[in-house]
Write an enzyme that holds these catalytic residues in place. Structure first.
Site, short mmCIF file in Angstrom:
data_model
loop_
_atom_site.label_atom_id
_atom_site.label_comp_id
_atom_site.label_asym_id
_atom_site.label_seq_id
_atom_site.Cartn_x
_atom_site.Cartn_y
_atom_site.Cartn_z
N LEU A 47 -49.46 2.18 35.75
CA LEU A 47 -48.68 3.20 36.45
C LEU A 47 -47.23 3.21 35.97
O LEU A 47 -46.71 4.24 35.55
CB LEU A 47 -48.74 2.95 37.96
CG LEU A 47 -47.82 3.81 38.83
CD1 LEU A 47 -48.21 5.28 38.74
CD2 LEU A 47 -47.86 3.32 40.28
N VAL A 48 -46.58 2.06 36.02
CA VAL A 48 -45.16 1.99 35.65
C VAL A 48 -44.99 2.04 34.14
O VAL A 48 -44.15 2.78 33.62
CB VAL A 48 -44.53 0.71 36.21
CG1 VAL A 48 -43.05 0.63 35.82
CG2 VAL A 48 -44.66 0.66 37.73
N GLY A 49 -45.78 1.24 33.43
CA GLY A 49 -45.63 1.19 31.99
C GLY A 49 -45.85 2.53 31.30
O GLY A 49 -45.12 2.88 30.37
N ASP A 72 -51.45 -4.12 59.78
CA ASP A 72 -50.41 -3.17 59.40
C ASP A 72 -49.59 -3.67 58.22
O ASP A 72 -49.00 -2.89 57.48
CB ASP A 72 -49.44 -2.95 60.58
CG ASP A 72 -49.90 -1.83 61.50
OD1 ASP A 72 -50.63 -0.94 61.03
OD2 ASP A 72 -49.53 -1.85 62.68
N ARG A 131 -58.78 9.45 49.91
CA ARG A 131 -59.54 9.55 51.17
C ARG A 131 -59.53 10.98 51.71
O ARG A 131 -60.57 11.53 52.09
CB ARG A 131 -58.93 8.60 52.19
CG ARG A 131 -59.75 8.40 53.46
CD ARG A 131 -59.10 7.33 54.32
NE ARG A 131 -58.93 6.09 53.56
CZ ARG A 131 -57.94 5.22 53.78
NH1 ARG A 131 -57.06 5.45 54.71
NH2 ARG A 131 -57.86 4.13 53.07
N SER A 190 -41.41 -6.51 42.56
CA SER A 190 -41.86 -5.70 43.69
C SER A 190 -41.02 -6.02 44.91
O SER A 190 -40.52 -7.14 45.05
CB SER A 190 -43.33 -5.98 43.98
OG SER A 190 -43.70 -5.49 45.25
N SER A 191 -40.89 -5.07 45.80
CA SER A 191 -40.12 -5.29 47.03
C SER A 191 -40.80 -6.28 47.96
O SER A 191 -40.19 -6.74 48.94
CB SER A 191 -39.89 -3.96 47.76
OG SER A 191 -41.12 -3.34 48.07
N LYS A 200 -43.77 -13.15 41.52
CA LYS A 200 -42.66 -12.29 41.13
C LYS A 200 -41.31 -12.97 41.35
O LYS A 200 -40.36 -12.77 40.58
CB LYS A 200 -42.75 -10.96 41.88
CG LYS A 200 -43.90 -10.09 41.41
CD LYS A 200 -43.78 -9.81 39.92
CE LYS A 200 -44.95 -9.04 39.35
NZ LYS A 200 -44.81 -8.80 37.90
N TYR A 219 -48.78 -13.04 45.41
CA TYR A 219 -48.19 -12.11 44.43
C TYR A 219 -46.67 -12.19 44.48
O TYR A 219 -45.99 -12.21 43.44
CB TYR A 219 -48.67 -10.69 44.73
CG TYR A 219 -48.07 -9.63 43.83
CD1 TYR A 219 -48.52 -9.47 42.52
CD2 TYR A 219 -47.07 -8.78 44.29
CE1 TYR A 219 -47.99 -8.50 41.69
CE2 TYR A 219 -46.53 -7.80 43.47
CZ TYR A 219 -46.99 -7.66 42.17
OH TYR A 219 -46.45 -6.70 41.36
N ARG A 258 -50.18 0.99 29.72
CA ARG A 258 -51.22 1.88 30.23
C ARG A 258 -51.24 1.93 31.76
O ARG A 258 -51.99 2.71 32.34
CB ARG A 258 -52.59 1.42 29.71
CG ARG A 258 -52.81 1.61 28.22
CD ARG A 258 -53.04 3.07 27.88
NE ARG A 258 -53.35 3.26 26.47
CZ ARG A 258 -54.55 3.16 25.93
NH1 ARG A 258 -55.58 2.83 26.70
NH2 ARG A 258 -54.74 3.35 24.65
#
Length: 334
Positions: A36-38, A291, A209, A129-130, A162, A158, A34
């Site tokens: 984004l990727v899946g 940043d 936004r 993830s990168s 990974k 995180y 459910r």
């Protein structure tokens, strides 16, 4: 390939996988179907006529519950698995709740990977993830740069989770001879993204936004940071296509970078979003806010060697994501 519930023993990475099309009738479990990727992978598999897809929501199956996960695998016995389930978020969420991001993701990964091994899953793709790469890695980032420098502190918890997942895939290959693989996508976006103010990544946050600014008639939008960091963005439908391609065409112990090989500054990204949603006002930058990593561009040579490259242009991808957001704004996940 060892039969179900029987492991092979290996003294090195001698997995012998012959690239082939996956069986469209086999049971295929998409963990996190459910998200984004899946959800994008699910759509891709349906379009490729996989007829026995299995998914469970987090309320139906808590992947942090080891007994529940093992019970699920014993019941469904999937032949293929994509592990796309994860606790994810942007800079604010990662830096505010590092324990949650480390603990939850470690438990999800260990439970799913252990259960998949116990029940003889043939092919498994672990998604990371990168952000696993060092903050000041040479650009573009090659797979071999993993563990060669300090991580970005705002999402190091995180990232460590990974990295542990990659290590577990490599260990399973060495010890049990299973041709499982890992893929590390760049920044993803598209239908099904998280647009919440606290939990979203940079692109969906900008879309929300600027769209809200247009609706309210605001003449100014303020973004975090300086706008100078460079980021690479991959449409999630491209990511889904890459996942299936890798499952059918790639085998190796090293993680595969998945991206476009092209980046833009956050300032350029904000300008694209503003133009797409029709915002005509002023764009300001709050330089007191962090940043993050100065640049994060993936080297996609290994992916290209496996025979795949991205197809969706960033401007086109943002346009269709804005359309999806506006159509689903009242029902999207927060």
């Amino acid at each position: 390939m060892p039969p179900k519930n029987q492991s092979s023993t290996s003294t090195g990475d001698d997995v012998a996988f012959v690239p082939h099309k996956l069986d469209r009738e086999a049971t295929f479990y998409v963990a996190g179907h459910r998200g984004l990727v899946g959800s994008a992978i699910w759509r891709k598999l349906e379009s490729e006529r996989f007829v026995n897809l299995v998914g469970r929501t987090s309320t139906e199956l808590d992947l942090k519950d080891r007994d529940a996960v093992f019970g699920f695998f014993a019941e469904t016995r999937p032949r293929y698995v994509v592990l796309a389930a994860a606790k994810v978020g942007g800079i604010l969420a990662n830096s505010t709740y590092p324990v949650d991001f480390l603990s939850d993701n470690m438990r999800i990964q260990v439970n799913v990977l252990d259960a998949a091994r116990e029940h003889g899953v043939e092919r498994l793709l672990f998604l990371g993830s990168s952000c696993i790469y060092p903050k000041f890695a040479e650009q573009p980032i090659k797979e071999e740069y993993l563990l060669t420098g300090h991580l970005e502190p705002t999402n190091d918890a995180y990232a460590i989770a990974k990295i542990a997942g990659i290590m577990q895939i490599q260990a399973i290959r060495r010890q049990h001879g299973l041709p499982w693989i890992s893929a590390m996508p760049t920044n993803l976006y598209g239908p099904g993204d998280n647009f919440s103010p606290e939990g979203s990544h940079v692109l969906p946050a900008l879309i929300r936004r600027y769209d809200e600014a247009v609706k309210s008639g605001a003449d100014k939008v303020t973004n975090w940071g300086t706008g100078s960091p460079r980021r690479e963005f991959l449409h999630v439908d491209d990511m889904a296509a890459a996942c299936l391609h890798l499952l059918e065409n790639y085998d190796g112990p090293d993680q595969v970078n998945v991206g476009t090989g092209i980046d833009v500054t956050i300032k350029e990204l904000a300008e694209i979003v503003a133009e797409t949603v029709g915002f005509k006002g002023t764009i300001d930058w709050d330089t007191s806010k962090p940043d993050g990593t100065p640049q994060k561009l993936l080297d996609v040579t290994k992916l290209a060697s496996a025979g795949w490259e991205a197809n969706i242009d960033l401007v086109e991808g943002i346009r269709n994501t804005v359309l999806w957001y506006r159509k689903n704004v009242n029902s999207i996940r927060e």
